[in-house]
Design an enzyme around this catalytic site. Structure first.
Site, mmCIF file in Angstrom:
data_model
loop_
_atom_site.group_PDB
_atom_site.id
_atom_site.type_symbol
_atom_site.label_atom_id
_atom_site.label_comp_id
_atom_site.label_asym_id
_atom_site.label_seq_id
_atom_site.Cartn_x
_atom_site.Cartn_y
_atom_site.Cartn_z
ATOM 1 C CB THR A 10 -4.394 4.757 -7.255
ATOM 2 O OG1 THR A 10 -4.882 3.659 -6.591
ATOM 3 C CG2 THR A 10 -5.453 5.513 -7.969
ATOM 4 C CG HIS B 74 15.962 -1.480 27.083
ATOM 5 N ND1 HIS B 74 15.317 -2.533 27.498
ATOM 6 C CD2 HIS B 74 15.329 -1.112 25.711
ATOM 7 C CE1 HIS B 74 14.816 -3.194 26.301
ATOM 8 N NE2 HIS B 74 14.761 -2.293 25.270
ATOM 9 C CD GLU B 75 15.455 2.584 23.845
ATOM 10 O OE1 GLU B 75 16.003 2.341 22.647
ATOM 11 O OE2 GLU B 75 14.474 2.027 24.253
ATOM 12 N N PRO C 102 0.649 -1.290 -0.167
ATOM 13 C CG PRO C 102 -0.825 -1.540 1.590
ATOM 14 C CD PRO C 102 0.594 -2.142 1.142
ATOM 15 N N GLY C 103 0.469 2.376 -0.616
ATOM 16 C CA GLY C 103 1.073 3.547 -0.711
ATOM 17 C C GLY C 103 2.283 3.810 -1.795
#
Length: 622
Positions: A216, A431-432, A211-212
């Site tokens: 279209t 943690h990060e 999608p995207g």
């Protein structure tokens, strides 16, 4: 002529209805209350039986006629309390009441105005009827009569030369896809040169992609380049509750397209109507299958090179019916994938038109940062950045606006107002920092773009990498590094804290899913071998083998798969632990900086490795 006859018939019908309503109104008004009228004998009987409580004589002051209202002492068999007796001479009824010693009240009333009581209400009702019919005719259309007549008509919207055209110049990042579709455009412009050499232009073109990605937009660009009418409709517009309506709409769509040939029919989300037949619980949906059958017939019904090109878009080509994919229907399949870094830069330049950018904005760097973004994602990114600039009362976009929008679009809005305890901040910081160190050290997954401990979306913080290249294939080594990075947060918690948290649950889920895919789908385990043991979760959705067991292998194989998944996870876990212990100084320094600033950039993070080198030089990971 038929229209005149129809309108004449409608007028006669309205006139007949109006006359009938007038007659009914006159009749009801003329004989109102006659179900409670009395004969002279009944009137005398009530007077004699002393069943009358009150008597009122209403006399017309102009003529001697009148009406006697008798109120009974108790309800009669019909439940009425008042009875009426009409007299032609009021003087006679007065004499009789005096003889019977009955007290009565004499009232003079004017003669009934038949115009006010009958004609005027009738005219008002007729006016209302005509108004209702006029509104129904206006809503139904001059020729439709009623909406029921157009229920089976096509709902496709037609774009012509008078509408705004979309050309290939407005479609960025899809160079190869446009080249495949240029043949269609050329045929619609000059069909003779193809016909004279016996070439057959595809009847149908299927655009497949996530999608995207611009499916279209590509179809509209083909119509815009060719300058032909463009019929667009969604697959769901065919399917209705009533069986046969979808097939009728398909027939009407193709009939209209033949009248406007050469033209393009574009069916968006074709999987809504062209799903594989005979699937689902209890068989297929009759309406959807009849619609698909009619679509197959119509695509066979028009000849080669008649000037009608059917284009369709889907992101679920795996569930389409094989009959619609065969040559002669959808002959060509165009894969519309996610754009590469060059394509993303082109897309950003297209969407940046009309948005004033400051000199510091680097679209090339943004394109490198947004690996995996589709065209729709990139448009949304710049739109969010423009909203942020407008909120700060600026008339131009800065690089910082785009960075903030990138975090908002990719992860979620930062929740700076959320109250976080110092203990939770410390846990999140380590943690990060664990994730960030592994992103930096491992060669195929970094470098780090930014690290934050500000709550974002559903997470307590985030570490965002900056891929430097777009790889077509995912390698075994990179997948192992991805698993190692996912486990870095849990490892950092274990190394520094005395306890572990639930913060790594999503990381563990991601690592397990990736390891299982390596074993069962990609053949990256020597113990399992080059056999696909993937359970194929789409099978139940498609409807095939619904009653069968989802697992197609024995207990021994299942045990081997579990052992291999655990082995991969354990090896990556030990690798992550070894690297984080090696860069223990960077781990603490990064956590302290995060606790101080809450968010750090790539430059600030990489500077920590110069200040806090590895514990033992030369012990990096091979």
């Amino acid at each position: 002529m038929n229209n005149k006859r129809t309108r004449g018939f409608g007028s006669v019908t309205l006139l007949v209805i109006a006359i009938a309503m007038m007659a009914v109104l006159w009749y009801t008004s003329r004989f109102e209350g006659r179900d409670r009228d009395l004969t002279w004998d009944q009137f005398q009987e009530l007077i004699t039986d002393e069943a009358v409580a009150d008597v009122t004589v209403r006399q017309n002051k102009d003529v001697p006629t009148g009406r006697v209202e008798i109120e009974l002492k108790q309800e009669d068999a019909d439940g009425d309390l008042i009875k009426y007796y009409y007299v032609s001479d009021v003087n006679e009824i007065q004499d009789y009441l005096k003889e019977q010693a009955i007290d009565y009240e004499m009232l003079d009333v004017p003669q009934d105005n038949w115009l006010a009581t009958t004609i005027l209400p009738t005219l008002l009702v007729l006016a209302g009827v005509f108004l209702i019919f006029a509104l129904m005719n206006r809503q139904g259309g001059a020729n439709a009569g009623t909406k029921a007549m157009s229920f089976g008509k096509s709902r496709a919207r037609m774009s012509t030369d008078s509408d705004r055209k979309i050309t290939f110049a407005e479609v960025a990042g899809l160079q190869e896809e446009k080249e495949e579709l240029e043949e269609i455009v050329d045929f619609l412009k000059a069909p003779k040169k193809y016909i004279q050499v016996g070439a057959r232009i595809p009847k149908g073109v299927l655009l497949v992609g996530p999608p995207g990605t611009g499916k279209t937009l590509l179809a509209k660009a083909v119509a815009g380049e060719a300058g032909v009418p463009f019929f667009t409709i969604s697959g769901s517009d065919f399917v209705e509750m009533f069986v046969g309506v979808g097939a009728s709409r398909v027939r009407d769509l193709f009939d209209e397209a033949k009248r406007h040939a050469p033209c393009i029919i574009f069916i968006d989300e074709i999987d809504a109507v062209a799903r594989r037949r005979g699937t689902g619980m209890g068989g297929g949906h009759d309406e959807r299958e009849q619609t698909l059958n009619q679509l197959l017939v119509e695509m066979d019904g028009f000849g080669v090179n008649e000037g009608i090109i059917v284009m369709a878009a889907t992101n679920r080509v795996d569930i389409l019916d094989p009959a619609i994919l065969r040559p002669g229907r959808f002959d060509r399949k165009v894969i519309v994938g996610r754009p590469d870094v060059k394509g993303r830069e082109e897309i950003l330049r297209v969407h940046a038109k009309g948005k004033p950018l400051s000199e510091e904005v680097d679209l090339k760097q943004i394109a490198q940062t947004t690996a995996g973004f589709t065209g729709a994602d990139l448009e949304n990114l710049l739109n969010e950045a423009a909203i942020l600039a407008a909120k700060e009362d600026r008339v131009f976009l800065k690089q910082e606006d785009i960075r903030k929008a990138f975090v908002k679009v990719g992860i979620g809005a930062e929740k700076k107002s959320r109250v976080i305890s110092e203990k939770e901040k410390k846990i999140t910081a380590f943690h990060e920092a664990g994730h960030a160190i592994l992103f930096h050290v491992l060669p195929d997954v970094g470098p780090v773009y930014s690290v934050s401990i500000i709550p974002t979306g559903g997470a307590g913080g985030y570490t965002m990498p900056l891929p430097e290249r777009d790889d077509m294939f995912n390698t075994k080594g990179k997948m192992l590094q991805d698993i190692t990075v996912a486990l870095g947060g849990r490892v950092a918690e274990e190394e520094v804290l005395d306890d572990i948290t639930t913060g790594a649950s999503q990381d563990i889920k991601q690592a397990t899913s990736l390891a299982k895919s390596m074993v069962t789908k990609f053949g990256m385990s020597e113990a399992v071998g080059l056999i696909n043991y993937d359970d194929d979760s789409d099978e139940v959705f498609i409807g095939r083998d619904l009653a069968h067991a989802s697992r197609r292998y024995g207990e021994n194989v299942a045990t081997t798969i579990d052992q291999e998944v655990k082995r991969i996870i354990d090896e990556c876990y030990e690798r992550a632990k070894s690297i984080i212990r090696e860069y223990d100084g960077v781990l603490h320094a990064c956590a302290d900086l995060l606790l101080e600033k809450e968010k750090i950039s790539r430059e600030e993070f990489e500077a920590l490795f110069e200040e806090k080198p590895a514990v033992e030089e030369g012990t990096g990971v091979s």
